[in-house]
Design an enzyme around this catalytic site. Structure first.
Site, PDB file in Angstrom:
ATOM      1  N   ASP A 167     -33.925-107.707  63.295  1.00 38.77           N
ATOM      2  CA  ASP A 167     -32.297-107.604  62.741  1.00 38.77           C
ATOM      3  C   ASP A 167     -33.114-106.156  62.570  1.00 38.77           C
ATOM      4  O   ASP A 167     -33.755-105.430  61.605  1.00 38.77           O
ATOM      5  CB  ASP A 167     -32.987-108.139  60.997  1.00 38.77           C
ATOM      6  CG  ASP A 167     -32.116-108.051  60.202  1.00 38.77           C
ATOM      7  OD1 ASP A 167     -31.459-106.549  60.594  1.00 38.77           O
ATOM      8  OD2 ASP A 167     -31.571-108.929  59.447  1.00 38.77           O
ATOM      9  N   LEU A 168     -31.567-105.058  63.054  1.00 37.66           N
ATOM     10  CA  LEU A 168     -32.017-103.572  62.891  1.00 37.66           C
ATOM     11  C   LEU A 168     -32.439-103.112  61.459  1.00 37.66           C
ATOM     12  O   LEU A 168     -32.198-102.214  61.304  1.00 37.66           O
ATOM     13  CB  LEU A 168     -30.238-103.754  63.630  1.00 37.66           C
ATOM     14  CG  LEU A 168     -30.523-103.568  65.272  1.00 37.66           C
ATOM     15  CD1 LEU A 168     -29.019-103.278  65.679  1.00 37.66           C
ATOM     16  CD2 LEU A 168     -31.874-103.532  65.977  1.00 37.66           C
TER      17      LEU A 168
ATOM     18  N   HIS B  53     -14.120 -89.576  79.616  1.00 35.44           N
ATOM     19  CA  HIS B  53     -14.769 -89.724  80.718  1.00 35.44           C
ATOM     20  C   HIS B  53     -13.248 -89.073  81.279  1.00 35.44           C
ATOM     21  O   HIS B  53     -14.095 -88.571  82.382  1.00 35.44           O
ATOM     22  CB  HIS B  53     -14.111 -90.985  81.765  1.00 35.44           C
ATOM     23  CG  HIS B  53     -14.919 -92.046  80.853  1.00 35.44           C
ATOM     24  ND1 HIS B  53     -16.094 -92.785  80.714  1.00 35.44           N
ATOM     25  CD2 HIS B  53     -14.770 -93.540  80.068  1.00 35.44           C
ATOM     26  CE1 HIS B  53     -16.877 -93.788  80.724  1.00 35.44           C
ATOM     27  NE2 HIS B  53     -15.681 -94.357  79.877  1.00 35.44           N
TER      28      HIS B  53
ATOM     29  N   HIS C 256     -20.631 -93.079  82.048  1.00 37.15           N
ATOM     30  CA  HIS C 256     -21.352 -93.841  83.206  1.00 37.15           C
ATOM     31  C   HIS C 256     -20.183 -93.067  84.405  1.00 37.15           C
ATOM     32  O   HIS C 256     -20.694 -93.437  85.718  1.00 37.15           O
ATOM     33  CB  HIS C 256     -20.996 -94.816  83.248  1.00 37.15           C
ATOM     34  CG  HIS C 256     -19.879 -95.560  83.395  1.00 37.15           C
ATOM     35  ND1 HIS C 256     -18.738 -95.919  82.491  1.00 37.15           N
ATOM     36  CD2 HIS C 256     -19.077 -96.149  84.027  1.00 37.15           C
ATOM     37  CE1 HIS C 256     -17.522 -96.232  82.582  1.00 37.15           C
ATOM     38  NE2 HIS C 256     -18.085 -96.503  84.190  1.00 37.15           N
TER      39      HIS C 256
HETATM   40  C1  BG6 Z   1     -15.181 -98.200  80.038  1.00 39.53           C
HETATM   41  C2  BG6 Z   1     -14.305 -98.119  78.756  1.00 39.53           C
HETATM   42  O1  BG6 Z   1     -16.085 -96.712  78.768  1.00 39.53           O
HETATM   43  O2  BG6 Z   1     -15.190 -97.725  80.716  1.00 39.53           O
HETATM   44  C3  BG6 Z   1     -13.653 -99.081  79.030  1.00 39.53           C
HETATM   45  O3  BG6 Z   1     -14.569 -98.491  77.012  1.00 39.53           O
HETATM   46  C4  BG6 Z   1     -13.102 -99.112  80.333  1.00 39.53           C
HETATM   47  O4  BG6 Z   1     -12.944 -99.564  78.510  1.00 39.53           O
HETATM   48  C5  BG6 Z   1     -14.478 -98.646  81.643  1.00 39.53           C
HETATM   49  O5  BG6 Z   1     -11.993-100.423  80.742  1.00 39.53           O
HETATM   50  C6  BG6 Z   1     -13.884 -98.168  82.305  1.00 39.53           C
HETATM   51  O6  BG6 Z   1     -15.201 -97.680  83.304  1.00 39.53           O
HETATM   52  P1  BG6 Z   1     -14.904 -98.177  85.317  1.00 39.53           P
HETATM   53  O7  BG6 Z   1     -16.099 -97.805  85.538  1.00 39.53           O
HETATM   54  O8  BG6 Z   1     -14.356 -99.990  85.420  1.00 39.53           O
HETATM   55  O9  BG6 Z   1     -13.828 -97.317  85.524  1.00 39.53           O
END
Ligand code: BG6
Length: 488
Positions: free
Chosen positions: A86-87, A234, A172
């Protein structure tokens, strides 16, 4: 090297869709240090065996080539453990500390794959339990905050517990192979640098298009919207990689200093420029790849009167000597015609053409997905120059592409974005993680857009699912005499 990798949010979407499959791939490729333990933390009432059984089912949902065999799962899952927490309970952090203390791993990475509003609480509790010692690094998943003030508050708490080098903010997209290759292209080769400036480049487009809708994340998405979900992080990160000056070294801070300068050089928005240069839209029903899909307002957990944007296109400029006057167009959306992410650099046309009817500009396309590669679009002679000059042929030049497919060039070395980020987090390589000042500057820049939208209630434009967004997005680019890549 021995490691302990802890996932808060151990049963959440991100963990089973991206993190565990990426870890499995890293393990399968022999890239995961051998002496490791992986601990999933969640509120659910599970134990090691039931968590492993649940995860096994989830991993079977991956692409066939990425699914573990029985034997592989058996061996991989021996690394995986589960801890119920439980955080909000300090005693539970003590149990975590005890678990980690059963041996002294060289590195402890704590990945917060939870809702960001929990980050301050978790970090404070980790600090109180002494889980911020120098062998610990914490990874913070996006979105970091909802606006500048909330991001600053999260960063304030994180900084009070961890040093900047211990706090890894993940985006990412920076782990995608093409983005790595963008760095290699720009700073490992001399070919493009002399052309990488306003004198030679007409415009740059960054498109992050998705064909999927909001899926099971309707409530999260409705609070977030496309600007916060994709542009603030992104798209802006990709922009910094395209536009930054050559760093003095590959050191993380040398790179991040240059990225920050780009963010600081972005021309700020005001209400008038938001109205002129930013288009937002929301998808209606439509057809994608032959299948009917429903409107955003009909999606699960989305209010039927929602005004959240699922599409953004904007025009921006970088105010420095290299880029002054060059339009950068950023675009993202759900339920667009295709899943398609790319950066297109369009060069200026030849100043004087001796080939009638052939003045197509050169383009460099950096493809991020679905496949990744580099394509250089050139004009080449179709007929002989003499035959054209004598009038025997009308068009001597036709477009051709020099195409580099990274999958073919490096067939055995492909590493997925999350796999790379996780391995970097374990190794303490910070180059691909976003520093707090970059992240706050990105919020500072998007905030006038969010503010302007609060009072502009008519600017949300509908678009049919399966298209490239509202027509106003094409008009935005056409105004400068350009077109989106798919319209050229
Ligand atoms: C995420 C978003 O950061 O990136 C999502 O929250 C999105 O809404 C996703 O679908 C897209 O990542 P990728 O690597 O599939 O293009």
């Amino acid at each position: 090297m021995s490691f302990d990798l802890v996932f808060f949010g151990g049963t959440g979407d991100l963990t089973w869709r991206k993190l565990m499959p990426s870890l499995f791939q890293a393990w399968r490729h022999g890239k995961l240090p051998t002496e490791g333990r992986i601990l999933a933390v969640a509120r659910d009432d599970r134990d090691n065996a039931s968590y492993r059984a649940w995860l096994k089912e989830r991993l079977q949902e991956a692409d066939p080539a990425k699914r573990p065999t029985e034997d592989e799962f058996e061996r991989f899952s021996a690394l995986i453990h589960f801890l119920r927490m439980d955080l909000s309970q300090s005693a539970d952090y003590q149990r975590l500390k005890d678990w980690l203390g059963t041996r002294s791993a060289d590195t402890v990475v704590i990945y917060l794959a939870t809702s960001p509003h929990l980050f301050p609480l978790i970090c404070e509790q980790l600090g109180h339990s002494g889980l911020n010692h120098e062998r610990v690094r914490v990874v913070l998943e996006k979105p970091l905050g909802h606006d500048l003030a909330s991001a600053q508050e999260i960063n304030r708490v994180v900084r009070s517990v961890f040093s900047e080098r211990q706090a890894l903010r993940i985006d990412h997209y920076l782990g995608k192979p093409s983005v790595q290759n963008l760095m290699a292209l720009r700073f490992g080769n001399v070919l493009f640098e002399p052309l990488w400036r306003r004198e030679s480049i007409a415009n740059i487009q960054i498109t992050l298009a998705e064909s999927m809708g909001v899926g099971t994340r309707g409530d999260f998405y409705d609070r977030t919207g496309a600007l916060r979900d994709m542009i603030q992080n992104h798209a802006l990160q990709l922009l910094t990689m395209i536009a930054m000056e050559p760093p003095s070294s590959a050191d993380a801070d040398a790179i991040r200093d240059e990225k920050l300068k780009v963010l600081r050089s972005l021309k700020p928005f005001d209400a008038a420029s938001v109205a002129r240069d930013v288009v937002r839209g929301q998808y209606r029903s439509g057809t994608i790849a032959g299948e009917s899909v429903q409107a955003y307002l009909a999606e699960n957990k989305v209010p039927t009167d929602s005004r959240t944007e699922t599409f953004v296109a904007l025009r921006c400029e970088i105010q420095n000597w290299r880029w002054a006057g060059v339009p950068f167009y950023l675009r993202t959306g759900k339920r667009l015609a295709q899943r398609h992410a790319e950066i297109v650099v369009t060069f200026r046309p030849a100043p004087h053409s001796i080939f009638p009817g052939s003045n197509m500009p050169n383009r460099l396309v950096i493809r991020l997905q679905p496949d990744d590669g580099l394509e250089l679009q050139l004009l080449a002679a179709k007929g002989t120059v003499a035959s054209v000059l004598s009038g025997a042929e009308q068009e001597v030049l036709s477009p051709v592409s020099l195409d580099l497919d990274f999958d073919k060039a490096f067939p055995t070395e492909r590493v997925g974005a999350y796999e790379r980020m996780l391995l970097d987090a374990l190794a303490g390589r910070l180059n691909l993680f976003v520093r707090s000042d970059e992240q706050e500057q990105a919020w500072r820049w998007v905030e006038p857009i969010l503010d302007a939208w609060k009072t502009d209630l008519n600017g949300l434009r509908p678009y049919a699912a399966g298209t490239w967004g509202p027509p106003a997005a094409s008009a935005l680019v056409a105004r400068d005499g350009f077109a989106w890549a798919e319209e050229c």
